[in-house]
Design a protein around this motif. Structure first.
Motif, mmCIF file in Angstrom:
data_model
loop_
_atom_site.group_PDB
_atom_site.id
_atom_site.type_symbol
_atom_site.label_atom_id
_atom_site.label_comp_id
_atom_site.label_asym_id
_atom_site.label_seq_id
_atom_site.Cartn_x
_atom_site.Cartn_y
_atom_site.Cartn_z
ATOM 1 N N SER A 26 0.845 -1.185 0.000
ATOM 2 C CA SER A 26 0.000 0.000 0.000
ATOM 3 C C SER A 26 0.883 1.237 0.000
ATOM 4 C CB SER A 26 -0.877 -0.011 1.252
ATOM 5 O OG SER A 26 -1.498 1.237 1.464
ATOM 6 N N GLN A 28 0.349 3.354 2.290
ATOM 7 C CA GLN A 28 0.359 3.603 3.733
ATOM 8 C C GLN A 28 1.189 2.505 4.385
ATOM 9 O OE1 GLN A 28 -1.267 6.498 4.532
ATOM 10 N NE2 GLN A 28 -1.736 6.559 2.345
ATOM 11 N N ILE A 30 3.545 0.985 7.606
ATOM 12 C CA ILE A 30 3.950 0.997 9.004
ATOM 13 C C ILE A 30 5.222 0.166 9.126
ATOM 14 C CG2 ILE A 30 3.370 0.290 11.354
ATOM 15 C CD1 ILE A 30 0.437 0.728 10.650
ATOM 16 N N THR A 61 0.224 -7.152 4.206
ATOM 17 C CA THR A 61 -0.648 -6.103 3.675
ATOM 18 C C THR A 61 -2.094 -6.535 3.879
ATOM 19 O OG1 THR A 61 0.945 -5.332 2.024
ATOM 20 C CG2 THR A 61 -1.369 -4.849 1.603
ATOM 21 N N LYS A 67 -9.216 0.874 5.077
ATOM 22 C CA LYS A 67 -8.013 1.447 4.479
ATOM 23 C C LYS A 67 -6.967 0.346 4.334
ATOM 24 C CE LYS A 67 -9.361 5.800 4.368
ATOM 25 N NZ LYS A 67 -8.851 6.793 5.327
ATOM 26 N N LEU A 69 -3.321 -1.091 4.363
ATOM 27 C CA LEU A 69 -2.076 -0.803 5.061
ATOM 28 C C LEU A 69 -1.072 -1.914 4.813
ATOM 29 C CD1 LEU A 69 -3.485 0.186 8.575
ATOM 30 C CD2 LEU A 69 -2.665 1.771 6.833
ATOM 31 N N LEU A 284 -3.117 3.088 14.535
ATOM 32 C CA LEU A 284 -3.970 2.597 13.450
ATOM 33 C C LEU A 284 -5.201 3.475 13.268
ATOM 34 C CD1 LEU A 284 -3.883 -1.273 14.054
ATOM 35 C CD2 LEU A 284 -2.844 -0.025 12.142
ATOM 36 N N LEU A 287 -4.217 6.822 11.595
ATOM 37 C CA LEU A 287 -3.778 6.720 10.203
ATOM 38 C C LEU A 287 -4.910 6.394 9.245
ATOM 39 C CD1 LEU A 287 -0.382 4.791 10.502
ATOM 40 C CD2 LEU A 287 -0.770 7.265 10.330
ATOM 41 N N THR A 288 -6.021 5.892 9.778
ATOM 42 C CA THR A 288 -7.096 5.444 8.884
ATOM 43 C C THR A 288 -8.358 6.292 9.012
ATOM 44 O OG1 THR A 288 -7.793 3.805 10.549
ATOM 45 C CG2 THR A 288 -6.269 3.061 8.834
#
Length: 289
Positions: A26, A28, A30, A61, A67, A69, A284, A287-288
């Motif tokens: 993604s 996004q 982490i 993933t 979303k 991630l 989390l 971020l979403t």
């Protein structure tokens, strides 16, 4: 065309260390150090699309709050970050088949969730710290051209003067976090500070076992240093390279750490798993949104 020796691919077309293809990630991202923490984070995902591991690099993933991630473990140290950041950028911004840089740039949002040692008395164990700046003691970014364009040179100068920096040590560099990502953590749960990324856990962070330190007073100087009302809050081992390479490559980056030990008050929480899970959930959700 980027030469095969510079951009190494596996037989299946995946990138050399991470064993990933562009469709596996993604935008996004982490990052965590421990591969087991990838499992902790992905346990919150509604569904998982992809899962692979090579050496210390484990990737999952999946989907959280609708979303997409990607979570990747980097192992310990800025040398590993050099691998992970360059390979992630290649997946996003290089046509691997033709070995050419893509005309359109894809920006990644990269957030590290880590553990850390506190350097100020006002940061008790179990605090959450957002790193506004990271100071690199590792020297890694100095191998790339024009690193001064992404660095806070005045901060660097003030720090070196204050500590009477020993020229036998790598030249420290200072890079800011992403303002866009910091804005997601502007509440009282998180303390903002300045993080040092050390190139080791023992001597480079002032720990003494059987070997004496080259600069025994350095930690005391670090704790006392202040510049533009900013104090150095914590030690860890990856953020400087994440911030520096991300800025150079056109990505957004931020580190959020759980303080599991305070080097000043000499306290620690060895059983920090529940607090780490609480931090993961907070990150989390932010971020979403």
């Amino acid at each position: 065309m980027i030469k095969h020796s510079e951009l190494i691919l596996n037989n299946d077309g995946s990138i050399f260390h991470l064993h990933l293809k562009p469709e596996h990630i993604s935008t996004q991202i982490i990052l965590v150090g421990d591969p087991a923490r990838v499992d902790s984070i992905s346990s919150f995902f509604r569904t998982i699309d992809f899962n692979i591991q090579n050496r210390e690099f484990k990737t999952v993933t999946g989907w959280y709050n609708d979303k997409k991630l990607t979570v990747i473990s980097t192992g310990i140290g800025t040398d590993n970050i050099d691998i992970v950041l360059n390979e992630l950028d290649a997946l996003a911004n290089i046509d691997l088949k033709n070995r050419e840089i893509k005309k359109e740039h894809t920006q990644l949002n990269i957030v590290r969730i880590g553990t850390s040692g506190g350097l100020q008395t006002y940061l008790p164990v179990n605090s959450f710290v957002v790193s506004q700046k990271s100071i690199g003691f590792d020297g890694m970014l100095n191998f790339y051209a024009n690193r001064e364009n992404v660095s806070d040179l005045s901060f660097e100068k003030a720090f070196k003067l204050f500590t009477n920096w020993d020229n036998s040590l790598p030249t420290p560099y200072v890079v800011d976090a992403s303002e866009k990502l910091i804005s997601k953590f502007n509440d009282g749960i998180f303390t903002k500070g300045v993080t040092i990324s050390a190139p080791g856990f023992y001597g480079p962070q002032g720990r003494v076992l059987r070997l004496p330190l080259a600069v025994p007073q350095l930690n005391q100087q670090i704790e006392a240093f202040e510049y533009n009302k900013l104090k150095i809050t914590n030690f860890e081992m990856e953020s400087s390279a994440i911030y520096g390479l991300s800025k150079m490559l056109g990505h957004e980056a931020l580190t959020v750490c759980l303080i599991i030990a305070n080097r000043v008050t000499l306290t620690a929480n060895e059983n920090y798993r529940s607090e780490m899970l609480r931090l993961i959930k907070e990150v989390l959700n932010r971020l979403t949104k």
